[in-house]
Write a protein that holds these residues in place. Structure first.
Motif, PDB file in Angstrom:
ATOM      1  N   LYS A  54       0.822  -1.217   0.000  1.00 31.36           N
ATOM      2  CA  LYS A  54       0.000   0.000   0.000  1.00 31.36           C
ATOM      3  C   LYS A  54       0.856   1.268   0.000  1.00 31.36           C
ATOM      4  CE  LYS A  54      -3.843  -2.286   0.215  1.00 31.36           C
ATOM      5  NZ  LYS A  54      -4.701  -2.355   1.395  1.00 31.36           N
ATOM      6  N   ILE A  55       2.129   1.143   0.348  1.00 30.42           N
ATOM      7  CA  ILE A  55       3.009   2.318   0.319  1.00 30.42           C
ATOM      8  C   ILE A  55       3.246   2.710  -1.131  1.00 30.42           C
ATOM      9  CG2 ILE A  55       5.307   3.193   0.898  1.00 30.42           C
ATOM     10  CD1 ILE A  55       5.368   1.135   3.176  1.00 30.42           C
ATOM     11  N   ASN A  56       3.118   3.981  -1.418  1.00 31.40           N
ATOM     12  CA  ASN A  56       3.299   4.472  -2.792  1.00 31.40           C
ATOM     13  C   ASN A  56       4.757   4.309  -3.194  1.00 31.40           C
ATOM     14  OD1 ASN A  56       3.702   6.179  -5.114  1.00 31.40           O
ATOM     15  ND2 ASN A  56       1.756   7.149  -4.646  1.00 31.40           N
ATOM     16  N   LYS A  57       5.016   3.357  -4.091  1.00 30.45           N
ATOM     17  CA  LYS A  57       6.399   3.031  -4.469  1.00 30.45           C
ATOM     18  C   LYS A  57       7.087   4.186  -5.174  1.00 30.45           C
ATOM     19  CE  LYS A  57       8.953  -0.867  -6.413  1.00 30.45           C
ATOM     20  NZ  LYS A  57       8.828  -2.187  -7.076  1.00 30.45           N
ATOM     21  N   ALA A  58       6.313   4.934  -5.961  1.00 27.44           N
ATOM     22  CA  ALA A  58       6.916   6.043  -6.710  1.00 27.44           C
ATOM     23  C   ALA A  58       7.381   7.147  -5.771  1.00 27.44           C
ATOM     24  CB  ALA A  58       5.903   6.596  -7.716  1.00 27.44           C
ATOM     25  N   GLU A  59       6.608   7.380  -4.686  1.00 25.79           N
ATOM     26  CA  GLU A  59       6.943   8.474  -3.775  1.00 25.79           C
ATOM     27  C   GLU A  59       7.845   8.018  -2.632  1.00 25.79           C
ATOM     28  OE1 GLU A  59       3.368  10.321  -2.440  1.00 25.79           O
ATOM     29  OE2 GLU A  59       2.585  10.658  -4.457  1.00 25.79           O
ATOM     30  N   ASP A  60       7.682   6.759  -2.175  1.00 30.66           N
ATOM     31  CA  ASP A  60       8.388   6.296  -0.983  1.00 30.66           C
ATOM     32  C   ASP A  60       9.122   4.982  -1.256  1.00 30.66           C
ATOM     33  OD1 ASP A  60       7.375   8.391   0.767  1.00 30.66           O
ATOM     34  OD2 ASP A  60       5.454   7.385   0.566  1.00 30.66           O
ATOM     35  N   PHE A  61       9.910   4.964  -2.335  1.00 29.24           N
ATOM     36  CA  PHE A  61      10.598   3.720  -2.714  1.00 29.24           C
ATOM     37  C   PHE A  61      11.531   3.255  -1.601  1.00 29.24           C
ATOM     38  CE2 PHE A  61      14.426   1.671  -4.383  1.00 29.24           C
ATOM     39  CZ  PHE A  61      13.868   0.541  -4.979  1.00 29.24           C
ATOM     40  N   ALA A  62      12.318   4.174  -1.036  1.00 25.12           N
ATOM     41  CA  ALA A  62      13.293   3.804  -0.004  1.00 25.12           C
ATOM     42  C   ALA A  62      12.590   3.249   1.228  1.00 25.12           C
ATOM     43  CB  ALA A  62      14.138   5.018   0.375  1.00 25.12           C
ATOM     44  N   LEU A  63      11.429   3.835   1.571  1.00 20.92           N
ATOM     45  CA  LEU A  63      10.677   3.372   2.735  1.00 20.92           C
ATOM     46  C   LEU A  63      10.140   1.964   2.494  1.00 20.92           C
ATOM     47  CD1 LEU A  63       9.556   4.179   5.519  1.00 20.92           C
ATOM     48  CD2 LEU A  63       7.508   5.002   4.348  1.00 20.92           C
ATOM     49  N   GLN A  64       9.581   1.732   1.312  1.00 24.19           N
ATOM     50  CA  GLN A  64       9.056   0.403   0.994  1.00 24.19           C
ATOM     51  C   GLN A  64      10.182  -0.630   1.001  1.00 24.19           C
ATOM     52  OE1 GLN A  64       7.602  -1.237  -3.005  1.00 24.19           O
ATOM     53  NE2 GLN A  64       5.691  -0.493  -2.083  1.00 24.19           N
ATOM     54  N   ASP A  65      11.321  -0.260   0.436  1.00 18.06           N
ATOM     55  CA  ASP A  65      12.469  -1.164   0.394  1.00 18.06           C
ATOM     56  C   ASP A  65      12.952  -1.502   1.807  1.00 18.06           C
ATOM     57  OD1 ASP A  65      14.602  -2.509  -1.172  1.00 18.06           O
ATOM     58  OD2 ASP A  65      15.889  -1.062  -0.146  1.00 18.06           O
ATOM     59  N   PHE A  66      12.962  -0.503   2.697  1.00 18.28           N
ATOM     60  CA  PHE A  66      13.386  -0.728   4.084  1.00 18.28           C
ATOM     61  C   PHE A  66      12.465  -1.731   4.777  1.00 18.28           C
ATOM     62  CE2 PHE A  66      12.534   0.414   8.530  1.00 18.28           C
ATOM     63  CZ  PHE A  66      13.769   0.149   9.098  1.00 18.28           C
ATOM     64  N   TYR A  67      11.148  -1.548   4.608  1.00 16.11           N
ATOM     65  CA  TYR A  67      10.201  -2.444   5.271  1.00 16.11           C
ATOM     66  C   TYR A  67      10.275  -3.863   4.717  1.00 16.11           C
ATOM     67  CZ  TYR A  67       8.006   1.432   7.735  1.00 16.11           C
ATOM     68  OH  TYR A  67       7.767   2.493   8.562  1.00 16.11           O
ATOM     69  N   ILE A  68      10.544  -3.996   3.447  1.00 18.07           N
ATOM     70  CA  ILE A  68      10.687  -5.336   2.860  1.00 18.07           C
ATOM     71  C   ILE A  68      11.873  -6.058   3.501  1.00 18.07           C
ATOM     72  CG2 ILE A  68      11.368  -6.564   0.765  1.00 18.07           C
ATOM     73  CD1 ILE A  68       9.601  -4.616  -0.815  1.00 18.07           C
ATOM     74  N   ARG A  69      12.993  -5.346   3.619  1.00 16.67           N
ATOM     75  CA  ARG A  69      14.187  -5.967   4.194  1.00 16.67           C
ATOM     76  C   ARG A  69      13.974  -6.338   5.668  1.00 16.67           C
ATOM     77  NH1 ARG A  69      17.716  -2.360   4.529  1.00 16.67           N
ATOM     78  NH2 ARG A  69      17.015  -0.663   3.188  1.00 16.67           N
ATOM     79  N   GLU A  70      13.358  -5.408   6.432  1.00 19.69           N
ATOM     80  CA  GLU A  70      13.128  -5.650   7.855  1.00 19.69           C
ATOM     81  C   GLU A  70      12.145  -6.802   8.070  1.00 19.69           C
ATOM     82  OE1 GLU A  70      14.142  -4.000  11.096  1.00 19.69           O
ATOM     83  OE2 GLU A  70      15.748  -4.133   9.604  1.00 19.69           O
ATOM     84  N   THR A  71      11.077  -6.808   7.269  1.00 20.93           N
ATOM     85  CA  THR A  71      10.063  -7.861   7.415  1.00 20.93           C
ATOM     86  C   THR A  71      10.641  -9.219   7.044  1.00 20.93           C
ATOM     87  OG1 THR A  71       8.309  -6.275   6.910  1.00 20.93           O
ATOM     88  CG2 THR A  71       7.773  -8.611   6.672  1.00 20.93           C
ATOM     89  N   ALA A  72      11.402  -9.266   5.958  1.00 22.70           N
ATOM     90  CA  ALA A  72      12.027 -10.530   5.540  1.00 22.70           C
ATOM     91  C   ALA A  72      12.965 -11.058   6.623  1.00 22.70           C
ATOM     92  CB  ALA A  72      12.778 -10.322   4.229  1.00 22.70           C
TER      93      ALA A  72
END
Length: 638
Positions: free
Chosen positions: A388-406
């Motif tokens: 749900k995080i806007n990838k175009a606007e918050d790519f770094a944030l989405q990437d951070f959460y993917i790494r942390e969640t994994a």
């Protein structure tokens, strides 16, 4: 009209950002992630290029607050402390106004009655007021939120309202009374009252809390939904909090009325309540007009944790910066600030504030333990939230959460990325299907209304050219043009108004030059039309005066045409707008001569006609050489 500043007024409801000569914002009339709502302070107008709404400061108040024109004028007069002189209304006019504004008038009447009942009646002072004092509410707080009380007798309010001229069916529609076997009684009898107000203070409905213990009666009851009160769209406290939310650029969201009131009294004024409902898209839209920073305060018990997770993915998808604060177990915002004070409240919020993804992950890991099925379900839930995080606007944030969640869920990062992308694709496809359904016509073309004035983007090509001439007149009419007094004089002398096909554009054109005649050569200001009595013209002006035509830098290379830039570009715009009318006139003359030519038998007259047709052809080719083939295609088409 002259006193009202469109930036100041719209800024009361929407968080505006300066961009060039204009201000922009997310539109308050429809949901959007990218701002398409423009406000021009110089012109006194607004325009949304997403939903098409536009107008002046009065139409904004009318549209946003669902007010009549006189109500919007009164609202602006109250805002600027201007005294209005009004003619006395006839009984017929009073009846008509009450009919049109019935619910709004009745709600305000009821709120005033309940408030007076609380403060002035014996029962209110001995039963209702002690409850609020017990909650620690001071008199100024009670007045600030217009708190009230309804007497316990079955029909006290009903009888008073009837004596004041209100009809039983309207009282019932507003949810203020109930009818049982032909006998009316007050809905809120024996309850304290919390009026629910819009962003401008209009009373939309009521929440009412029972004071006596009664297992058969609900603790809280609310106004039933009607034209004014739609539960999913209202936020308790938005009227009292809107300025603080915009100023601090953060909104606290709580559950109950008393939480809002206690926080306000304690000095935390940027707070609203969802009134027990899950957070909705419409409520987010209201908050989003003021800020994109949303901090949710919930009780620390299990129910509070569960409630905290509802609706928050929606906030993420709308690019909100969502934070969550769980209060100590057994505490709610009301009790916490009264016990700890405002300083400790802010310290605690700063210490405990979490982002929603981290919170969801933390809570989920506690629940799943070593259960592989539950863990798999959590992975899917986390992937859906992250998507749900806007990838175009918050790519770094989405990437951070993917790494942390994994890492915390001990799954492959690549696999989680694929799962997140899968949810994104499904959502995009769903939005596309929804958009395609919306684009389908609901009624056959022959049944579509014809009175609506088309916006510039939807008008046919011929009307667009005509409205472009109107824009040139309004924006550049007073500017110099060689060989003429000004651009307005140029247009007046070279345009045949009978060539207009748009009745509305012709109306504005005629009004423009009539104004000049009646005011000794003075040109009308664009506000003369943005405040026009015809609302269709107002809307068209908003579209028109936000339109900008860019001159292609390739014209010189492609056509050998040198264009003017900067402040002198208006000459290009005027020439381009005139070329359409001149070419259309030439076409009409060619058609007329061709018809006469076929019937003519006099050799001399035929020769003269041939020469004239050749002259017209040369003039046509010259216009096309200067302005390209688009104008010719438009004229030929029609």
């Amino acid at each position: 009209m002259n006193r009202a500043d469109v930036i100041e007024i719209i800024g009361q409801f929407v968080r505006l950002k300066k961009r060039g000569a204009n201000h922009i914002a997310n539109c308050p009339f429809h949901s959007e992630k990218t701002p398409s709502f423009y406000v021009s302070g110089a012109k006194g107008i607004y325009k949304c290029f997403g939903c098409g709404k536009g107008g002046n400061v009065v139409t904004f108040i009318q549209e946003h607050e669902k007010l009549t024109y006189p109500e919007a004028i009164r609202w602006l007069a109250d805002f600027y402390k201007i005294t209005l002189e009004e003619t006395e209304k006839t009984p017929e006019q009073v009846q008509q106004q009450q009919s049109e504004e019935s619910l709004r008038i009745l709600n305000q009447f009821a709120a005033t009655y309940f408030h007076q009942c609380l403060l002035e009646s014996e029962e209110g002072q001995t039963v209702g007021l002690p409850y609020f004092k017990q909650r620690g509410f001071r008199k100024e707080t009670i007045e600030k939120f217009l708190l009230g009380y309804n007497a316990e007798r079955s029909d006290t309010f009903f009888q008073y309202a009837i004596n004041q001229g209100y009809q039983a069916d309207l009282l019932e529609k507003a949810g203020l009374i109930k009818n049982r076997n032909g006998i009316y009684h007050d809905t809120y009898r024996g309850r304290v009252i919390f009026p629910i107000q819009s962003m401008t203070g209009r009373v939309l409905g009521f929440g009412a809390r029972i004071l006596k213990s009664n297992e058969k009666a609900p603790k809280y009851i609310n106004t039933p939904e009607n034209e004014l009160y739609i539960k999913s769209r209202v936020l308790y406290g938005i009227y009292q909090s809107r300025q603080a939310i915009a100023k601090l650029n953060e909104c606290f969201l709580v559950e109950g009325y008393t939480d809002v009131i206690s926080l306000h009294q304690g000095g935390v004024e940027n707070v609203v309540a969802s009134s027990g409902t899950s957070l909705t898209e419409d409520q987010l839209r209201v908050i989003g007009q003021l800020t994109r920073n949303l901090t949710i305060l919930y009780d620390g018990d299990a129910a509070g944790v569960k409630a905290a997770l509802r609706g928050l993915d929606m906030a993420l998808s709308q690019s909100f910066n969502v934070k969550l604060v769980l209060l100590p177990e057994g505490e709610d915002p009301d009790s916490f600030i009264q016990k700890s004070g405002v300083t400790r409240f802010h310290e605690y919020v700063k210490e405990k504030k979490q982002d929603i993804i981290s919170f969801r992950l933390e809570v989920g890991l506690k629940d799943v333990g070593n259960d592989p099925v539950a863990r798999s379900k959590l992975v899917n839930e986390m992937a859906e939230s992250i998507s749900k995080i806007n990838k175009a606007e918050d790519f770094a944030l989405q990437d951070f959460y993917i790494r942390e969640t994994a890492r915390k869920l001990q799954v492959a990062e690549a696999g989680l990325v694929n799962l997140v992308n899968k949810f994104i694709r499904e959502r995009v496809e769903q939005e596309r299907r929804h958009q395609r359904r919306e684009e389908l016509p609901e009624t056959p073309a022959e049944h579509q209304p014809t009175e609506e004035l088309p916006a510039i983007g939807t008008a046919n090509s011929e009307e667009q050219q005509e409205w472009e001439l109107i824009r040139v007149l309004l924006e550049h009419g007073d500017k110099t043009y060689e060989g003429f007094n000004n651009v307005a004089d140029l247009v007046y002398q070279r345009v045949d108004p009978d060539l207009f096909t748009s009745e509305a554009a012709r109306k504005v054109y005629d009004s423009y030059f009539l104004y000049i005649t009646e005011h000794n050569g003075q040109l009308p200001h664009f506000s003369y039309f943005t405040h026009h009595e015809d609302p269709r013209v107002q809307a068209q002006m908003a579209s028109l005066l936000h339109t900008r035509n860019e001159i292609s830098p390739n014209w010189s290379a492609n056509y050998g045409i040198e264009t003017l830039s900067g402040e002198m570009n208006y000459i290009n715009e005027a020439d381009s707008a005139l070329s359409y009318f001149e070419l259309k006139k030439i076409m009409h003359m060619q058609d007329e001569l061709a018809g006469r030519f076929l019937k003519e038998t006099d050799i001399h007259k035929i020769t003269v006609m041939q020469q004239k047709i050749l002259e017209l052809k040369r003039a046509e080719h010259e216009i096309i050489r200067k302005h390209g083939t688009v104008v010719l295609k438009i004229v030929r088409k029609h």
